[in-house]
Design a protein around this motif. Structure first.
Motif, PDB file in Angstrom:
ATOM      1  N   ASN A  95      44.469 -23.069 -15.951  1.00  0.00           N
ATOM      2  CA  ASN A  95      43.270 -23.812 -15.746  1.00  0.00           C
ATOM      3  C   ASN A  95      43.298 -24.810 -14.783  1.00  0.00           C
ATOM      4  O   ASN A  95      44.033 -25.796 -15.458  1.00  0.00           O
ATOM      5  N   HIS A 106      34.643 -15.446 -16.591  1.00  0.00           N
ATOM      6  CA  HIS A 106      35.464 -15.449 -17.597  1.00  0.00           C
ATOM      7  C   HIS A 106      34.927 -14.295 -18.685  1.00  0.00           C
ATOM      8  O   HIS A 106      35.220 -14.334 -19.911  1.00  0.00           O
ATOM      9  N   ARG A 122      43.683 -15.062 -10.036  1.00  0.00           N
ATOM     10  CA  ARG A 122      44.237 -14.577 -11.289  1.00  0.00           C
ATOM     11  C   ARG A 122      45.611 -13.959 -10.851  1.00  0.00           C
ATOM     12  O   ARG A 122      46.502 -13.753 -11.726  1.00  0.00           O
TER      13      ARG A 122
HETATM   14 MG    MG Z   1      41.007 -19.499 -17.238  1.00  0.00          MG
END
Ligand code: MG
Ligand code: ATP
Ligand code: 4MY
Ligand code: MG
Length: 348
Positions: A314, A185, A124
């Motif tokens: 994504n 997630h 991330r």
């Molecule tokens: Mg994502």
């Protein structure tokens, strides 16, 4: 080799001719487009197979001469096929090596997408770096990323790190690594910095941006862009922030909730980001990431018309079999293979 699969006017005409005559298959040799068949080998998780390879998509594909063939992960990839295109979404170092080696050995096969570009989205921090570097502000709006901090160890140091960095509460805590697992997630919203010691690094702490509870999912398939609205987290007021403390897990709100496309919303919140801005952002990210199948999650800072933040990217997301994206994706597979083929030809 042309850069990034871009083609000139003459080649674009050839592609259009091939698409019109449906003469696009070149599997088993690439000197001449001949039959009407396109073989797409796929390597996907069982979750992805279930959500993506739905009967309607397979049927539409078959009618266009596109055949999806499973790749057997237990057998050498080079012994399988021949494939025109390989479509993959699997995590892990082993698979990255397999697909990279295959790409080197079989330049005639169009692989969607290069594993290093996909890897870039598995973290991330690196995922948003290209958006930050782009610093887009001259094109019908401004696009940035929320300020964020990476914590790799020692949760007890988080309050100090947060104070030092000047990040403003509330903060969204997200697992640093995104590997397709449910755990990657699992996100939380932290209202005070001392409760952050409850979290489990490695993670990123990202400033929460008020956005009127609406998120824009920008789906990209090659050069096609499709935007949908989803419900998201509500604004956090100063008053709420002063009263509430603690860290709260929240569910996969944007993924689970129904589409907000038809909801009755304030026009300033509902209005899609400007098209030229999205086109520039998509083009630049395609080039920088080297990817063709991805989505950008974007929010508009509440109370502004044109200040946007990208909060997530994504790879090959779930909604490519949406009604509107299905034909685009199939057309793209054909076109991608042809452009790949043209790129193999020597330049005059
Ligand atoms: Mg994502
Ligand atoms: N910085 C932020 N400010 C405000 N809301 C945020 C922020 N980051 C995340 N959110 C909210 O949390 C949701 C999930 O965050 P994010 O998209 O980063 O997680 P994800 O698990 O990668 O989601 P996906 O299912 O799209 O892969 C977003 O859709 C949005 O509703
Ligand atoms: O849950 P869905 O199937 O719809 O798809 C989700 C997809 O899962 P899948 O690629 O395995 O399908 C997720 O991928 P991973 O990060 O977990 O790898 C991620 O891209 C989500 O944003 C997608 O949700 P969407 O926002 O597009 O609805
Ligand atoms: Mg998201």
């Amino acid at each position: 080799m042309r850069l990034n699969g871009e083609i000139g006017e003459e080649e674009e005409k050839k592609v259009a001719e091939c698409l019109n005559t449906q003469a696009y298959s070149i599997s088993g040799g690439f000197s001449q487009p001949q039959s009407q068949k396109l073989v797409v080998g796929y390597a996907l998780t069982s979750k992805k197979k279930k959500s993506f390879l739905q009967p309607k998509l397979l049927c539409l594909a078959r009618n266009k001469g596109i055949f999806f063939v499973p790749i057997d992960l237990k057998r050498p990839l080079s012994d399988q096929g021949p494939f025109d295109v390989v479509l993959h979404k699997l995590s892990g170092k082993d698979w990255c090596e397999v697909i990279e080696e295959y790409r080197q050995k079989h330049p005639e096969v169009a692989v969607l997408d290069p594993p290093d570009g996909i890897q870039h989205l598995h973290n991330r921090q690196s995922m948003l770096q290209d958006v930050a570097d782009l610093n887009l502000s001259d094109c019908h709006g401004k696009v940035g990323v929320p300020r964020q901090l990476v914590i790799t160890k020692d949760p007890s140091s988080i309050p100090y790190e947060v104070a030092k960095s000047g990040l403003k509460l509330p903060l969204v805590a997200k697992p640093l690594v995104v590997d397709g697992s449910a755990k990657s997630h699992e996100l939380s919203l932290a209202y005070d910095q001392f409760s952050l010691t409850e979290l489990e690094p490695p993670l990123v702490l990202q400033e929460f941006v008020n956005h009127g509870a609406i998120l824009f999912k920008v789906y990209i398939v090659g050069e096609t862009i499709k935007v949908v609205r989803r419900f998201s987290l509500p604004n956090v007021s100063k008053c709420e922030l002063a009263k509430v403390s603690g860290v709260y897990r929240f569910p996969r709100v944007s993924s689970a909730s129904a589409s907000a496309d038809d909801a009755d919303l304030e026009p300033g919140v509902a209005e899609h980001p400007p098209r030229p801005l999205l086109e520039k952002l998509a083009r630049e990210l395609r080039r920088r990431l080297g990817l063709r199948l991805f989505n950008i999650d974007m929010i508009r800072e509440h109370g502004t018309r044109d200040v946007f933040y990208v909060i997530d990217i994504n790879y090959f997301p779930g909604k490519y079999n949406l009604f509107v994206l299905k034909p685009n994706l199939l057309y793209f597979l054909i076109r991608f293979r042809l452009i790949h083929f043209l790129n193999l030809l020597p330049m005059n």
